[in-house]
Design a protein around this motif. Structure first.
Motif, PDB file in Angstrom:
ATOM      1  N   PHE A  84       0.826  -1.210   0.000  1.00  0.00           N
ATOM      2  CA  PHE A  84       0.000   0.000   0.000  1.00  0.00           C
ATOM      3  C   PHE A  84       0.855   1.252   0.000  1.00  0.00           C
ATOM      4  CE2 PHE A  84      -3.690  -2.412   2.184  1.00  0.00           C
ATOM      5  CZ  PHE A  84      -3.851  -3.138   1.011  1.00  0.00           C
ATOM      6  N   ASP A  85       1.982   1.150   0.681  1.00  0.00           N
ATOM      7  CA  ASP A  85       2.875   2.308   0.704  1.00  0.00           C
ATOM      8  C   ASP A  85       3.392   2.643  -0.681  1.00  0.00           C
ATOM      9  OD1 ASP A  85       2.521   2.570   3.352  1.00  0.00           O
ATOM     10  OD2 ASP A  85       4.395   1.614   3.954  1.00  0.00           O
ATOM     11  N   ALA A  86       3.454   1.623  -1.537  1.00  0.00           N
ATOM     12  CA  ALA A  86       3.978   1.852  -2.883  1.00  0.00           C
ATOM     13  C   ALA A  86       3.031   2.714  -3.716  1.00  0.00           C
ATOM     14  CB  ALA A  86       4.218   0.524  -3.582  1.00  0.00           C
ATOM     15  N   PHE A  87       1.748   2.689  -3.385  1.00  0.00           N
ATOM     16  CA  PHE A  87       0.789   3.459  -4.175  1.00  0.00           C
ATOM     17  C   PHE A  87       1.097   4.954  -4.164  1.00  0.00           C
ATOM     18  CE2 PHE A  87      -2.302  -0.213  -3.626  1.00  0.00           C
ATOM     19  CZ  PHE A  87      -2.244  -0.586  -4.957  1.00  0.00           C
ATOM     20  N   PRO A  88       1.155   5.548  -2.965  1.00  0.00           N
ATOM     21  CA  PRO A  88       1.467   6.994  -2.954  1.00  0.00           C
ATOM     22  C   PRO A  88       2.805   7.287  -3.614  1.00  0.00           C
ATOM     23  CG  PRO A  88       0.762   6.270  -0.782  1.00  0.00           C
ATOM     24  CD  PRO A  88       0.883   5.038  -1.622  1.00  0.00           C
ATOM     25  N   GLN A  89       3.758   6.425  -3.385  1.00  0.00           N
ATOM     26  CA  GLN A  89       5.074   6.627  -3.976  1.00  0.00           C
ATOM     27  C   GLN A  89       4.989   6.716  -5.497  1.00  0.00           C
ATOM     28  OE1 GLN A  89       8.116   3.488  -3.334  1.00  0.00           O
ATOM     29  NE2 GLN A  89       8.438   4.599  -1.419  1.00  0.00           N
ATOM     30  N   ARG A  90       4.278   5.751  -6.069  1.00  0.00           N
ATOM     31  CA  ARG A  90       4.149   5.732  -7.527  1.00  0.00           C
ATOM     32  C   ARG A  90       3.344   6.928  -8.016  1.00  0.00           C
ATOM     33  NH1 ARG A  90       1.227   0.484  -8.369  1.00  0.00           N
ATOM     34  NH2 ARG A  90       0.962   1.268 -10.481  1.00  0.00           N
ATOM     35  N   PHE A  91       2.344   7.262  -7.256  1.00  0.00           N
ATOM     36  CA  PHE A  91       1.489   8.383  -7.635  1.00  0.00           C
ATOM     37  C   PHE A  91       2.290   9.683  -7.725  1.00  0.00           C
ATOM     38  CE2 PHE A  91      -1.326  11.905  -6.396  1.00  0.00           C
ATOM     39  CZ  PHE A  91      -2.345  11.763  -7.325  1.00  0.00           C
ATOM     40  N   PHE A  92       3.053   9.948  -6.674  1.00  0.00           N
ATOM     41  CA  PHE A  92       3.797  11.209  -6.654  1.00  0.00           C
ATOM     42  C   PHE A  92       4.970  11.195  -7.627  1.00  0.00           C
ATOM     43  CE2 PHE A  92       1.665  11.401  -2.472  1.00  0.00           C
ATOM     44  CZ  PHE A  92       0.914  12.533  -2.732  1.00  0.00           C
ATOM     45  N   GLN A  93       5.541  10.022  -7.821  1.00  0.00           N
ATOM     46  CA  GLN A  93       6.608   9.927  -8.818  1.00  0.00           C
ATOM     47  C   GLN A  93       6.093  10.286 -10.204  1.00  0.00           C
ATOM     48  OE1 GLN A  93       8.531   6.093  -8.768  1.00  0.00           O
ATOM     49  NE2 GLN A  93       9.751   6.678  -6.987  1.00  0.00           N
ATOM     50  N   ALA A 109      -8.337   2.039  -6.135  1.00  0.00           N
ATOM     51  CA  ALA A 109      -9.789   1.868  -6.057  1.00  0.00           C
ATOM     52  C   ALA A 109     -10.146   0.391  -6.112  1.00  0.00           C
ATOM     53  CB  ALA A 109     -10.459   2.629  -7.192  1.00  0.00           C
ATOM     54  N   ALA A 110      -9.530  -0.328  -7.010  1.00  0.00           N
ATOM     55  CA  ALA A 110      -9.829  -1.750  -7.152  1.00  0.00           C
ATOM     56  C   ALA A 110      -9.423  -2.513  -5.893  1.00  0.00           C
ATOM     57  CB  ALA A 110      -9.107  -2.311  -8.376  1.00  0.00           C
ATOM     58  N   GLU A 111      -8.236  -2.232  -5.438  1.00  0.00           N
ATOM     59  CA  GLU A 111      -7.715  -2.893  -4.242  1.00  0.00           C
ATOM     60  C   GLU A 111      -8.625  -2.627  -3.040  1.00  0.00           C
ATOM     61  OE1 GLU A 111      -4.876  -5.191  -2.469  1.00  0.00           O
ATOM     62  OE2 GLU A 111      -4.117  -4.101  -4.212  1.00  0.00           O
ATOM     63  N   ALA A 112      -8.975  -1.376  -2.904  1.00  0.00           N
ATOM     64  CA  ALA A 112      -9.765  -0.978  -1.748  1.00  0.00           C
ATOM     65  C   ALA A 112     -11.153  -1.587  -1.775  1.00  0.00           C
ATOM     66  CB  ALA A 112      -9.849   0.547  -1.708  1.00  0.00           C
ATOM     67  N   ARG A 113     -11.698  -1.694  -2.960  1.00  0.00           N
ATOM     68  CA  ARG A 113     -13.030  -2.286  -3.082  1.00  0.00           C
ATOM     69  C   ARG A 113     -13.003  -3.714  -2.597  1.00  0.00           C
ATOM     70  NH1 ARG A 113     -16.266   0.766  -7.175  1.00  0.00           N
ATOM     71  NH2 ARG A 113     -17.976  -0.287  -6.141  1.00  0.00           N
ATOM     72  N   ALA A 114     -11.993  -4.421  -3.022  1.00  0.00           N
ATOM     73  CA  ALA A 114     -11.889  -5.826  -2.632  1.00  0.00           C
ATOM     74  C   ALA A 114     -11.837  -5.925  -1.118  1.00  0.00           C
ATOM     75  CB  ALA A 114     -10.653  -6.444  -3.265  1.00  0.00           C
ATOM     76  N   LEU A 115     -11.104  -5.026  -0.504  1.00  0.00           N
ATOM     77  CA  LEU A 115     -10.975  -5.049   0.948  1.00  0.00           C
ATOM     78  C   LEU A 115     -12.289  -4.714   1.622  1.00  0.00           C
ATOM     79  CD1 LEU A 115      -7.542  -3.311   1.371  1.00  0.00           C
ATOM     80  CD2 LEU A 115      -8.147  -5.640   2.021  1.00  0.00           C
ATOM     81  N   ALA A 116     -12.925  -3.677   1.144  1.00  0.00           N
ATOM     82  CA  ALA A 116     -14.169  -3.233   1.756  1.00  0.00           C
ATOM     83  C   ALA A 116     -15.202  -4.343   1.664  1.00  0.00           C
ATOM     84  CB  ALA A 116     -14.669  -1.974   1.076  1.00  0.00           C
ATOM     85  N   GLN A 117     -15.169  -5.067   0.539  1.00  0.00           N
ATOM     86  CA  GLN A 117     -16.154  -6.111   0.334  1.00  0.00           C
ATOM     87  C   GLN A 117     -15.922  -7.285   1.264  1.00  0.00           C
ATOM     88  OE1 GLN A 117     -16.438  -7.651  -3.612  1.00  0.00           O
ATOM     89  NE2 GLN A 117     -18.420  -6.685  -3.923  1.00  0.00           N
ATOM     90  N   SER A 118     -14.664  -7.529   1.548  1.00  0.00           N
ATOM     91  CA  SER A 118     -14.371  -8.665   2.399  1.00  0.00           C
ATOM     92  C   SER A 118     -14.592  -8.316   3.868  1.00  0.00           C
ATOM     93  CB  SER A 118     -12.923  -9.117   2.179  1.00  0.00           C
ATOM     94  OG  SER A 118     -12.064  -8.163   2.755  1.00  0.00           O
ATOM     95  N   GLY A 119     -15.033  -7.121   4.126  1.00  0.00           N
ATOM     96  CA  GLY A 119     -15.354  -6.744   5.490  1.00  0.00           C
ATOM     97  C   GLY A 119     -14.236  -5.983   6.156  1.00  0.00           C
ATOM     98  N   ALA A 120     -13.027  -6.119   5.625  1.00  0.00           N
ATOM     99  CA  ALA A 120     -11.946  -5.302   6.162  1.00  0.00           C
ATOM    100  C   ALA A 120     -12.097  -3.909   5.579  1.00  0.00           C
ATOM    101  CB  ALA A 120     -10.608  -5.907   5.759  1.00  0.00           C
ATOM    102  N   ALA A 121     -11.577  -2.924   6.242  1.00  0.00           N
ATOM    103  CA  ALA A 121     -11.646  -1.584   5.677  1.00  0.00           C
ATOM    104  C   ALA A 121     -10.238  -1.121   5.392  1.00  0.00           C
ATOM    105  CB  ALA A 121     -12.355  -0.647   6.632  1.00  0.00           C
ATOM    106  N   SER A 122     -10.116   0.112   4.972  1.00  0.00           N
ATOM    107  CA  SER A 122      -8.838   0.450   4.401  1.00  0.00           C
ATOM    108  C   SER A 122      -8.334   1.844   4.718  1.00  0.00           C
ATOM    109  CB  SER A 122      -8.963   0.302   2.900  1.00  0.00           C
ATOM    110  OG  SER A 122      -7.791   0.739   2.289  1.00  0.00           O
ATOM    111  N   ALA A 123      -7.046   1.893   4.928  1.00  0.00           N
ATOM    112  CA  ALA A 123      -6.386   3.174   5.100  1.00  0.00           C
ATOM    113  C   ALA A 123      -6.159   3.816   3.741  1.00  0.00           C
ATOM    114  CB  ALA A 123      -5.051   2.985   5.798  1.00  0.00           C
ATOM    115  N   LEU A 124      -6.487   3.048   2.714  1.00  0.00           N
ATOM    116  CA  LEU A 124      -6.293   3.567   1.369  1.00  0.00           C
ATOM    117  C   LEU A 124      -7.272   4.694   1.066  1.00  0.00           C
ATOM    118  CD1 LEU A 124      -5.772   0.272  -0.601  1.00  0.00           C
ATOM    119  CD2 LEU A 124      -4.066   1.980  -0.009  1.00  0.00           C
ATOM    120  N   ALA A 125      -8.366   4.707   1.798  1.00  0.00           N
ATOM    121  CA  ALA A 125      -9.386   5.719   1.537  1.00  0.00           C
ATOM    122  C   ALA A 125      -8.784   7.116   1.614  1.00  0.00           C
ATOM    123  CB  ALA A 125     -10.536   5.576   2.524  1.00  0.00           C
TER     124      ALA A 125
END
Length: 490
Positions: free
Chosen positions: A343-352, A371-387
RNA sequence: GGCGACAUAGCCAAGUUGGUAAGGCAGAGCUCUGCAAAAGCUUGAUCCCCAGUUCGAGUCUGGGUGUCGCCUCCA
C-alpha cells in the motif's frame, strides 16, 4: 524525487525550482473572449489548475496570474457587425467561460488582469521601448523593431530569413519591416481608444502580457504558460518586449499544453469547428471531462471524440463509487506488514508520476488500482487506510466526488409526480401513495422502503415492479449488503 | 517551402537511464446476489513500415509513410 518539467525554452525536462524561496509565480495566457470558449481552452486551463494544486501540495505559495484580453480586433469587428458594444461581447463570453471553469473545478486565478484595466503599465512599457530604440512610431501605430533584438526567433526556433519568406503584411499596415509587430494601434473613427502621447488607440496583442506579468509578478518570474499555438509569435514577441528592457530571461520555465483537435483538426475561432464549452457542459459531467483530459499527457495533441468522453464518464463513475464505498467503510487497522508495504507503494508511484513532468495519466492509473484494491478489501469486510490516500489523490487532481453528490437532489421539479405515475402504471395503484410535496430523495426513500418490505415478505414480483418503476424515471437501484442504494442514470 | 510534434490492443492511453508492454472504456467467460445492477476473478498487442547499432529496442541511429501544429487572430 522532485518535480521535473519540460521547459520549452530549453527543449528539455528540468528540475523545477523557484527564484524566490517557497514562492512560485505563474503567468498563463488566458482567454480572448471575442468568441465562445471551447473545450480546447478547458484542456489548457485544467492542466495549469492541476499544476497549481500540485505546487501548493508541495508547500509552495503560488501566485497564479491569468490575463483576459478584453480588447482586440475581432470583438470590435463583431460589435460593428451586430451593433452594440465590444465590451458586451467580451463580457458575455467571459462570464460564460468563468462559469464553465467553475463547473470544471478550475480554481479561479489569484489575479485575472484585463488589458483595459492596465493601460498605464502598457503605455509606460511602450514608452520605454520607444526610448530605448526598440520601437518606432508609424502613421498607423507604434511598432516593435524586431531587428533591434538580436535574439529574436531563438525561443521558438526560427531564423529571421525564413520568417521573412512567410511574413505577411496586412493591408494598411505601415511598418518598416514585415517582421515588426504592433505594440499600439491608432484608433480609426468609432473604435474604442485610450490616449497616449503618440496617439489614441489600443494595445497590440502581445504587449499586455509583458506589461501585466511584470507589474503583477515582477521579472523574472517562474512559469509562463499557454497552448503550443502561442509559442510563435505570441511568446516570442513577449520575450522580445520584456527582455529588451530587462536583462536575463523573462521567465524561467515555459510550459505549453498540447492542442485539442476535433475531427483531426485544431479547434479554433476562425474554423469555428467546435461546440461551445458551455453547451458541452450541459450535456456532460464536468468531472468526466476532467478525467478525460488528465488521462492524456498534457503536451500531446489530443483528438476529442464523444466515444472517449463516454469512456471517461464510465471511468469517473467507477472511481467515485469506490471513493464513496471506502468513505462509508469503517477504518480497521493494522494490515499485515506485507500488505502495508504494498500500500505504501501506491502513494510513492502516484507522486513519482506527477514529479515526472506532471504525468497525470500515470498517476491516475495508480488511483484506479487503489480503487480496485480498496473495493476488494471493503467487500471482504476489512476496511482500508487507502481511503485517505484515494481522497488525497483525487483532490490533487481536482476530481471532486462531492461535485457529483450535489447534483443528485437536483431532479426535475415534477419528479415526484412522474414517479407516482410510474408506480401507478407499473406496480399498481395500491402499491404506494407518495406525498406530492415530498422531496425527490424522500419519495425515492419511501419507494425503497416499500420495496425492502416486499423483499422481506419474499414478494419479489412486487419488488421487481417497484424497481422497474424507479428505473422508468431514471433511478438505478443497487442492492448491497448494507441495504439498497440508488443513483441517477443519464 | 521553413520549423516542430505525434504514430502502442475495438476505442482512449502510460511507458525514468534499451531487458519481451500501466491504467481506463467497450467485449467475452466465471463467481456472488431471489432476479437484476454493482463488485470480484479470468481473458486481449509481431508497439506505422524498412534497414542498422546491440546479447537484447516501443525505447537509440538512418531512411520512408501517414496525421497534426506553428509560420495570420487563436489555449
Amino acid at each position: 524525487m522532485a518535480l521535473r518539467l519540460f521547459n520549452t525554452r530549453t527543449r528539455s525536462v528540468e528540475p523545477f525550482s523557484t527564484y524566490e524561496e517557497g514562492h512560485a509565480r505563474i503567468y498563463v495566457c488566458g482567454l480572448t473572449p471575442s468568441a465562445q470558449a471551447h473545450l480546447g481552452h478547458a484542456r489548457s486551463f485544467l492542466f495549469f489548475d492541476v499544476l497549481r494544486r500540485y505546487l501548493v501540495h508541495q508547500g509552495l505559495r503560488v501566485t497564479y496570474v491569468q490575463n483576459v484580453t478584453d480588447i482586440d480586433d475581432r470583438s470590435i469587428a463583431t460589435a460593428l457587425e451586430r451593433g452594440g458594444s465590444w465590451l458586451d461581447i467580451i463580457g458575455e463570453h467571459y462570464a460564460s467561460f468563468s462559469a464553465s471553469m467553475r463547473k470544471l473545478g478550475v480554481s479561479p486565478p489569484d489575479f485575472e488582469p484585463r488589458a483595459t484595466e492596465h493601460m498605464p503599465a502598457i503605455v509606460t512599457m511602450i514608452g520605454d521601448l520607444l526610448q530605448s530604440g526598440h520601437a518606432y512610431v508609424a502613421p498607423d501605430g507604434v511598432y516593435y523593431r524586431v531587428a533591434s533584438f538580436p535574439r529574436y526567433g531563438a525561443f521558438s526556433g526560427r531564423n529571421l530569413d525564413e520568417l521573412l519568406v512567410g511574413a505577411r503584411v496586412a493591408v494598411g499596415e505601415q511598418k518598416t519591416d514585415p517582421l515588426d509587430f504592433a505594440l499600439w494601434k491608432f484608433a480609426k473613427p468609432g473604435e474604442p481608444s485610450w490616449p497616449t502621447p503618440w496617439g489614441a488607440g489600443r494595445p497590440g496583442w502581445h504587449i499586455e502580457c509583458s506589461a501585466m506579468s511584470a507589474s503583477l509578478l515582477g521579472v523574472p518570474f517562474d512559469i509562463h504558460g499557454g497552448g503550443t499555438d502561442l509559442i510563435f509569435p505570441h511568446h516570442e514577441n513577449e520575450i522580445a518586449q520584456t527582455e529588451a528592457l530587462v536583462p536575463g530571461p523573462m521567465a524561467n520555465f515555459w510550459l505549453h499544453g498540447g492542442l485539442l483537435l476535433f475531427d483531426g483538426k485544431k479547434m479554433s475561432k476562425s474554423l469555428g469547428n467546435f461546440e461551445p464549452l458551455a453547451h458541452l457542459l450541459e450535456r456532460h459531467d464536468p468531472q468526466a471531462i476532467r478525467l478525460l483530459f488528465l488521462q492524456t499527457g498534457y503536451r500531446k495533441p489530443m483528438n476529442f471524440t464523444e466515444e472517449a468522453l463516454a469512456g471517461a464518464t464510465a471511468g469517473i463513475r467507477r472511481l467515485f463509487d469506490s471513493y464513496e464505498l471506502l468513505r462509508a467503510a469503517p477504518l480497521v487497522e493494522p494490515f499485515a506488514d506485507v500488505a502495508q508495504q504494498r500500500f505504501d507503494a501506491f502513494p510513492q508511484r502516484f507522486f513519482q508520476a506527477l514529479d515526472d513532468d506532471m504525468n497525470t495519466s500515470s498517476a491516475l492509473s495508480v488511483l484506479f488500482e487503489v480503487a480496485a484494491e480498496a473495493r476488494a478489501l471493503a467487500q471482504s469486510g476489512a476496511a482500508s487506510a487507502l481511503a485517505g490516500f484515494l481522497q488525497q489523490g483525487l483532490e490533487l487532481l481536482g476530481l471532486d466526488p462531492q461535485a457529483r453528490c450535489e447534483e443528485e437532489p437536483q431532479l426535475a421539479a415534477d419528479f415526484v409526480l412522474r414517479l407516482q405515475a410510474a408506480l401507478d402504471a407499473g406496480a399498481g395503484a395500491a402499491a404506494l401513495t407518495l406525498d406530492r410535496d415530498a422531496l425527490a430523495a424522500e419519495a425515492i426513500a419511501a419507494v425503497l422502503a416499500a420495496r425492502t418490505a416486499a423483499r422481506q415478505r419474499k414478494d419479489f414480483s412486487l419488488s421487481d415492479r417497484l424497481r422497474a418503476s424507479l428505473a422508468q424515471v431514471g433511478i438505478l437501484v443497487k442492492d448491497e449488503a448494507s441495504g439498497s442504494t440508488w443513483s441517477i442514470v443519464e
